[in-house]
Design an enzyme around this catalytic site. Structure first.
Site, PDB file in Angstrom:
ATOM      1  N   ARG A  51     -15.834 110.516 -12.406  1.00  0.00           N
ATOM      2  CA  ARG A  51     -16.090 109.427 -12.799  1.00  0.00           C
ATOM      3  C   ARG A  51     -16.504 109.220 -14.375  1.00  0.00           C
ATOM      4  O   ARG A  51     -16.134 109.017 -15.200  1.00  0.00           O
ATOM      5  CB  ARG A  51     -15.116 108.266 -12.554  1.00  0.00           C
ATOM      6  N   TYR A 103       4.382 108.339 -33.228  1.00  0.00           N
ATOM      7  CA  TYR A 103       4.235 108.563 -31.722  1.00  0.00           C
ATOM      8  C   TYR A 103       5.740 107.940 -30.989  1.00  0.00           C
ATOM      9  O   TYR A 103       4.887 106.882 -30.725  1.00  0.00           O
ATOM     10  CB  TYR A 103       3.551 109.412 -31.289  1.00  0.00           C
ATOM     11  N   LYS A 207      -2.499 119.451 -27.521  1.00  0.00           N
ATOM     12  CA  LYS A 207      -1.732 119.774 -28.216  1.00  0.00           C
ATOM     13  C   LYS A 207      -2.355 120.888 -29.162  1.00  0.00           C
ATOM     14  O   LYS A 207      -3.682 121.852 -28.479  1.00  0.00           O
ATOM     15  CB  LYS A 207      -1.007 119.377 -29.191  1.00  0.00           C
TER      16      LYS A 207
HETATM   17  C1  PLP Z   1       0.981 112.531 -31.952  1.00  0.00           C
HETATM   18  C2  PLP Z   1       0.604 112.168 -30.539  1.00  0.00           C
HETATM   19  N1  PLP Z   1      -0.129 111.090 -30.021  1.00  0.00           N
HETATM   20  C3  PLP Z   1      -0.379 110.985 -28.858  1.00  0.00           C
HETATM   21  C4  PLP Z   1       0.757 112.277 -28.088  1.00  0.00           C
HETATM   22  C5  PLP Z   1       0.040 111.533 -26.415  1.00  0.00           C
HETATM   23  O1  PLP Z   1      -0.388 112.618 -25.559  1.00  0.00           O
HETATM   24  P1  PLP Z   1      -0.537 112.764 -24.472  1.00  0.00           P
HETATM   25  O2  PLP Z   1       1.520 113.800 -23.949  1.00  0.00           O
HETATM   26  O3  PLP Z   1      -1.424 114.131 -24.036  1.00  0.00           O
HETATM   27  O4  PLP Z   1      -0.197 111.746 -23.529  1.00  0.00           O
HETATM   28  C6  PLP Z   1       1.190 112.950 -29.041  1.00  0.00           C
HETATM   29  C7  PLP Z   1       2.401 113.546 -27.497  1.00  0.00           C
HETATM   30  O5  PLP Z   1       2.957 114.534 -27.838  1.00  0.00           O
HETATM   31  C8  PLP Z   1       1.545 113.122 -29.624  1.00  0.00           C
HETATM   32  O6  PLP Z   1       2.729 113.360 -30.460  1.00  0.00           O
END
Ligand code: PLP
Length: 400
Positions: A51, A103, A207
């Site tokens: 961890r 987001y 992503k």
């Molecule tokens: C711009 C952005 N930031 C953060 C996140 C969160 O990421 P995660 O889905 O890996 O928790 C996303 C998810 O779609 C996102 O599009």
């Protein structure tokens, strides 16, 4: 090995030395949760417990730091866990200023988790114009995404960083003010916010960085030692860390980021131009940072590598919600699904999918109408994707 090499070379080689014990060119996956010690509190190597740190996570973090132009990177079990760790670093009574169309999951964290832990957030739809007036003595973070989701509005990162630096210059060290940029939508290939003056960059690795839609992970990158020390402590204390296997997969994915990001941008540019040629008939409007018509195109040219537009497009189809839904059902190569940044093309209708939780009035204020479609353009052949979009448009749009 970060000195003097260009992005693609770093993507392949940073954090990817051959294994010293076996010579394996590709690092083995280190599944052990614990590591032997020579004597009490004297580990054989540099690891004690997985961890706290793990060879595969270390390699991934080294590679991402090199690609974002940062000294330090810290990986987490998701982009959301990254956000949570950053917000946990703030004391009760702290204040955050965020872009309005941040987001949705980040918005949820600000308003329903951080808020109940005594951290208040102010949202603004024009951060460049309003930021100076919104910063209070207890403001600790400015949080932006550029481009924003799903309207692909651009924020001039360098100009926001200048405002932050001016305020910081008037403050004691015990009252820090930092600029955080969520760079998920472009990836480190297209944009490096640290070079534009940001203090911390975060990504949903899920992503573009991993790029193959098979890992959920996050990462934070900084040059600031104080931020790094705080986050490193919390990474271990909270324990929302990625597995060795996911770290290994994400590191493998990242080695082709430059090729994928260029191909996705190239495809998205072609599709956006074709969509724009239908404005006035089957298309109401197109937003794509690579188009000359994008309202902040001059900022894009300054802040994106080679002025690339990235792989995300949003457009309004003529015919309302029904046409948007039909378009996504008619595409053969674009799969109707949430998420983005993978090698395969995806489409979605934000009003009823990713942004369904936002009340209509607020949604429409930031341009998320029922007829808006978001495309995550993959790396398939350009002609096939353009053809797919055109045939779906013909079947779905309602043109009088
Ligand atoms: C711009 C952005 N930031 C953060 C996140 C969160 O990421 P995660 O889905 O890996 O928790 C996303 C998810 O779609 C996102 O599009």
């Amino acid at each position: 090995m970060t000195q003097g090499y260009k992005f693609g070379t770093l993507a392949v080689h940073a954090g990817a030395e051959p294994d010293v014990s076996t010579g394996a060119v590709i690092e083995p996956i280190s599944l052990s949760t614990t590591f032997a010690q020579k004597s009490a509190a004297k580990p054989v190597g540099s690891y004690e417990y997985s961890r706290s740190s793990n060879p595969n996570r270390d390699s991934f973090e080294t590679a991402v730091a090199a690609l974002e132009g940062g000294k330090y990177a810290l990986a987490y079990s998701s982009g959301s866990a990254t956000t949570a760790n950053v917000l946990q670093s703030l004391a009760i009574g702290s204040h955050v200023v965020s872009i309005g169309d941040v987001y949705g999951g980040t918005h949820r964290y600000f308003t329903r988790v951080a808020d109940s832990h005594g951290v208040e957030t102010t949202f603004t739809n024009d951060i460049s114009a309003e930021l100076a007036g919104l910063i209070k003595p207890e403001t600790r973070l400015i949080w932006i995404e550029s481009p924003s989701n799903p309207t692909l509005t651009i924020t001039d990162i360098a100009s926001v960083a200048n405002i932050v630096a001016e305020v910081r210059a008037t403050r004691a060290e015990s009252q820090p003010l930092y600029l955080v940029v969520d760079n998920t939508f472009l990836s480190p290939y297209v944009q490096n916010p640290l070079r534009l003056g940001a203090d911390l960059v975060v990504h949903s690795v899920t992503k573009y960085i991993n790029g193959h839609s098979d890992v959920v992970m996050g990462v934070a990158i900084t040059n600031n030692e104080v931020i790094h020390e705080k986050l490193r402590f919390l990474q271990n204390a909270i324990g929302a860390v990625p597995s060795a296997f996911d770290s290994w997969l994400a590191h493998r994915g990242l080695k082709t980021l430059h090729l994928r990001a260029r191909a996705a941008s190239h495809n998205a540019q072609a599709i956006a131009e074709v969509l724009e040629s239908h404005v006035g008939s089957s298309v109401v409007a197109v937003s794509y940072p690579g188009l000359k018509s994008h309202p902040q195109r001059s900022v894009v040219q300054r802040q994106h590598r080679d002025g690339l537009g990235g792989g995300m497009i949003s457009f309004r189809i003529r015919g309302g919600a029904a046409a948007a839904d039909k378009f996504c059902q008619e595409t053969k190569l674009f799969t109707l699904a949430e998420s983005l940044g993978g090698i395969e093309s995806l489409c979605e209708v934000p009003a009823v999918m990713t942004h369904a939780g936002i009340p209509r009035e607020k949604r429409e204020e930031s341009g998320v109408y029922d007829d808006l479609i978001r495309l995550s353009v993959g790396i398939e052949e350009t002609d096939d994707l353009v053809h797919d979009v055109l045939q779906a448009l013909e079947k779905a749009a309602v043109v009088n």
